[in-house]
Design a protein around this motif. Structure first.
Motif, short mmCIF file in Angstrom:
data_model
loop_
_atom_site.label_atom_id
_atom_site.label_comp_id
_atom_site.label_asym_id
_atom_site.label_seq_id
_atom_site.Cartn_x
_atom_site.Cartn_y
_atom_site.Cartn_z
N ALA A 86 -1.43 -4.88 -9.38
CA ALA A 86 -1.82 -4.79 -8.11
C ALA A 86 -3.40 -5.34 -8.29
O ALA A 86 -3.74 -6.20 -7.30
CB ALA A 86 -1.60 -3.35 -7.21
N PHE B 143 5.96 -7.77 -6.23
CA PHE B 143 4.78 -8.08 -5.50
C PHE B 143 4.10 -9.47 -6.02
O PHE B 143 3.60 -10.05 -5.13
CB PHE B 143 3.83 -6.98 -6.19
CG PHE B 143 4.06 -5.65 -5.39
CD1 PHE B 143 2.73 -5.17 -4.78
CD2 PHE B 143 5.05 -4.95 -5.17
CE1 PHE B 143 2.72 -3.91 -3.83
CE2 PHE B 143 5.28 -3.67 -4.41
CZ PHE B 143 3.82 -3.27 -3.69
N LEU C 23 -3.01 -4.48 -1.45
CA LEU C 23 -2.90 -4.54 -3.17
C LEU C 23 -4.08 -3.74 -3.59
O LEU C 23 -4.03 -2.97 -4.55
CB LEU C 23 -3.01 -6.12 -3.53
CG LEU C 23 -1.91 -7.02 -3.27
CD1 LEU C 23 -2.09 -8.34 -3.83
CD2 LEU C 23 -0.73 -6.29 -4.14
N SER D 146 -3.53 -0.42 -5.81
CA SER D 146 -4.08 -0.26 -7.05
C SER D 146 -5.18 0.81 -7.33
O SER D 146 -5.08 1.57 -8.38
CB SER D 146 -5.04 -1.59 -7.49
OG SER D 146 -5.22 -1.65 -8.68
#
Length: 340
Positions: free
Chosen positions: A59, A153, A179, A183
């Motif tokens: 991510a 993703f 994202l 993350s």
């Protein structure tokens, strides 16, 4: 690089810092990779730690790609050197993802064979079955989740980048924020399973203390390097700040367990120092008479003697633990010590 143009922007400090971190990342992960390979065991890792770490770094890489996509698109009009300089931040996070994901790959390749499948006791002898142990089954499942997460993703990210004409579109901005926040949350929870796992087992296992000694203070430089890159914001560097703090906690715990192991005379996997490596066998293996040679035949002969109650001697030169003048009835005490 100025906003809305493809003019190169030079920042010597950022370039030197990023180059140093790229080299430092590879060097910092090498001790962990080599430790698993040389030990031929990945015992000591939490599969949840590897899942969260792998997805968090994925991510993070996708976040910076979205945030700097306008810069990436300028590479077709820039020289190779200027393009590499402009996209060095992306390359830096890509190395972070690749090196961490390699730990997951090595974890699966070097998963201890004696921990993969359950054993059953047959007449006092452990026999391996084809039934997967819970943690091995969980490791396989989580590895597939990492693969599918990465593919899904990445597909959404590049689909949006290919369909959105403006890098400042609401959809791209929202996706980049998602994202980054994802993350950060994954990185924040990443170390908790490993901290709990290491605390319960009270051994270092295959974890590399040198790697953590390099990476924990290096997290400060990592955050600084990302923060000064054009187009990035807190969603890009916050995962690495969270990971650095929690990795420091894990490092302190591993150092304490290392000292404890030394006092108890144990190696990093909990085996007594000076004893043969017994990680790939379901029961301890007897030693032979020459330089600690492993003699699994001694165990097999002793078990057969106990089961069938054979009164003839089974002594050979490779079974020094079985004395010729001992009665067969004492075999049960010896087997009890092996199974203990």
């Amino acid at each position: 690089m100025s906003s809305g143009t493809c003019q190169p922007h030079h920042d010597v400090f950022a370039d030197v810092l990023t180059a140093g971190l790229c080299v430092g990342l590879v060097i910092s992960y090498l001790p962990q990779h080599l430790r698993i390979i040389l030990a031929k065991s990945s015992e000591g890792f939490s599969p949840w730690f590897l899942l969260l770490g792998s997805t968090s770094t994925v991510a993070g890489v996708l976040n910076i790609i979205v945030k700097q996509w306008e810069i990436v698109r300028c590479c077709h009009v820039l020289s190779a050197g200027n393009c590499i300089e402009a996209t060095a931040g992306i390359f830096q996070l890509f190395i972070q993802w690749f090196c961490f994901t390699m730990i997951l790959v090595l974890y699966m390749l070097y998963y201890p064979s004696h921990l993969k499948f359950a054993t059953v006791d047959v007449d006092g002898r452990p026999v391996k079955t084809e039934i997967k142990r819970d943690e091995w089954r969980l490791s396989i499942t989580l590895s597939w989740i990492v693969f599918l997460f990465t593919a899904f993703f990445a597909s959404i990210t590049f689909l949006l980048l290919g369909t959105e004409s403006s890098p400042d579109s609401v959809r791209l901005s929202s996706w980049a924020t998602f994202l980054g926040v994802s993350s950060t949350m994954l990185a924040a929870f990443q170390y908790f399973p490993q901290i709990v796992h290491t605390y319960r087992h009270k051994v270092v296992g295959a974890l590399s203390i040198p790697m953590m000694c390099i990476q924990t203070p290096g997290a400060i430089l990592m955050v600084t390097s990302i923060a000064i890159r054009p187009g990035t914001n807190w969603t890009t560097w916050s995962p690495y700040a969270a990971a650095g703090i929690l990795q420091g906690i894990l490092l302190v715990m591993c150092i304490l367990w290392k000292l404890r192991q030394r006092e108890l005379g144990l190696d990093d996997f909990g085996n007594p120092l000076g004893c043969p490596d017994m990680q790939d066998t379901p029961v301890p293996v007897a030693q032979g008479p020459i330089d600690g040679e492993r003699v699994p035949e001694a165990v097999s002969a002793a078990v057969e003697t106990d089961i069938h109650n054979v009164h003839e001697e089974q002594v050979t030169e490779v079974t020094p633990l079985l004395k010729q003048d001992e009665a067969p009835s004492k075999g049960k005490d010896w087997l009890g010590w092996i199974r203990g």
